[in-house]
Design an enzyme around this catalytic site. Structure first.
Site, PDB file in Angstrom:
ATOM      1  CB  CYS A 198      -4.803  -1.818   1.092  1.00  0.00           C
ATOM      2  SG  CYS A 198      -6.256  -1.904   0.017  1.00  0.00           S
ATOM      3  N   GLY A 199      -4.257   0.430  -0.378  1.00  0.00           N
ATOM      4  CA  GLY A 199      -4.177   1.508  -1.351  1.00  0.00           C
ATOM      5  C   GLY A 199      -5.526   1.883  -1.931  1.00  0.00           C
TER       6      GLY A 199
END
Length: 279
Positions: free
Chosen positions: A236-237
């Protein structure tokens, strides 16, 4: 229990047990201007302790809330009263967000009885269950961590996955970020995604602040092009919502899915990592 999530009723019946630890893992994106610690001190589940994912971390990397070294983790988690021989129930103020990151973190450090509270603090409040105020008063513990490297992937591991096709990369970021159509919230990162990755925004596995039922989760993963019979790595981030996907997969019986710890905060900030844009 095989499911990684427990109900508020279950937790309410266990409050005060000697072998129970309740953890508030609330963390918010900077743009939300919310403080997990301040909200914890204003109101938390009785007996809970606050787990700061930015403090119980390897702060030397320059990346956000990366896994700490096992011995550092044991020292900091022990100060909160956590121990691998206890049952741990984790929640957050969003319903289901950062609690999953702490669920994954504890499991990488050898904790086996780790669960996320269904619906988090919002559902606990909705059901009219008790709250208390203050900074918490943990009884410190001491333990030796047992690091489970199989649950963690690093940048070179992900490069190898891309080169060999040995696993599926599943990215939990919103679709516009995955496609590189909008700037990343952290300055200096390239837009786009890892070659061959598929996109499953984490919100698709959550409904009303709680993890969706298993049948719905299976359909969501399959619709995103994920083969549940093949190895998976979530990303993800910064490793938070990737952990939400790992939690969802655990509900489907895939409880050994690794998370790419550095995620896009690392990958998008390097010049030796391939990036593609578009679908």
């Amino acid at each position: 229990m095989s499911d990684p999530v427990v109900s508020p009723g279950y937790l309410a019946g266990r409050l005060g047990a000697d072998d129970l630890c309740v953890v508030d893992a609330s963390w918010y994106m900077p743009a939300e201007s919310r403080s997990g610690r301040a909200e914890f001190e204003a109101a938390h589940i009785p007996g809970a302790v606050f787990f700061d994912i930015d403090a119980i971390a390897d702060v030397s990397t320059g990346l956000p809330h990366m896994l700490p070294a096992p011995d550092d983790f044991a020292r900091m988690a022990g100060a909160l009263g956590l121990a691998p021989d206890k049952e741990v129930v984790i929640y957050d103020g969003a319903g289901l967000f950062s609690a999953a990151r702490v669920w994954w973190t504890l499991r990488t450090m050898g904790f086996s009885r780790v669960f996320v509270l269904e619906g988090g603090l919002p559902r606990w409040r909705t059901e009219g269950r008790p709250l208390e105020q203050g900074p918490g008063a943990p009884a410190p513990t001491s333990f030796t961590p047992s690091f489970d490297a199989a649950l963690v992937r690093h940048v070179e591991d992900v490069k190898a996955v891309i080169a060999t096709g040995s696993a599926q990369l599943v990215d939990a970021r919103p679709a516009p970020r995955f496609r590189g159509e909008v700037p990343e919230p952290r300055a200096g990162l390239r837009g786009g995604h890892m070659p061959g990755a598929c996109n499953l925004p984490f919100g698709q596995v959550v409904a009303d602040g709680a993890l969706k039922p298993a049948a719905d989760l299976r359909a969501v993963f399959e619709a995103a092009g994920v083969d549940l019979k093949r190895p998976i790595v979530t990303t993800c981030g910064s490793g938070v919502t990737a952990s939400v996907l790992a939690l969802a997969l655990a509900r489907l019986g895939l409880d050994r899915v690794p998370v790419y710890d550095g995620s896009w905060s690392e990958w998008g900030g390097r010049d030796d990592t391939p990036v593609v844009t578009g679908p």
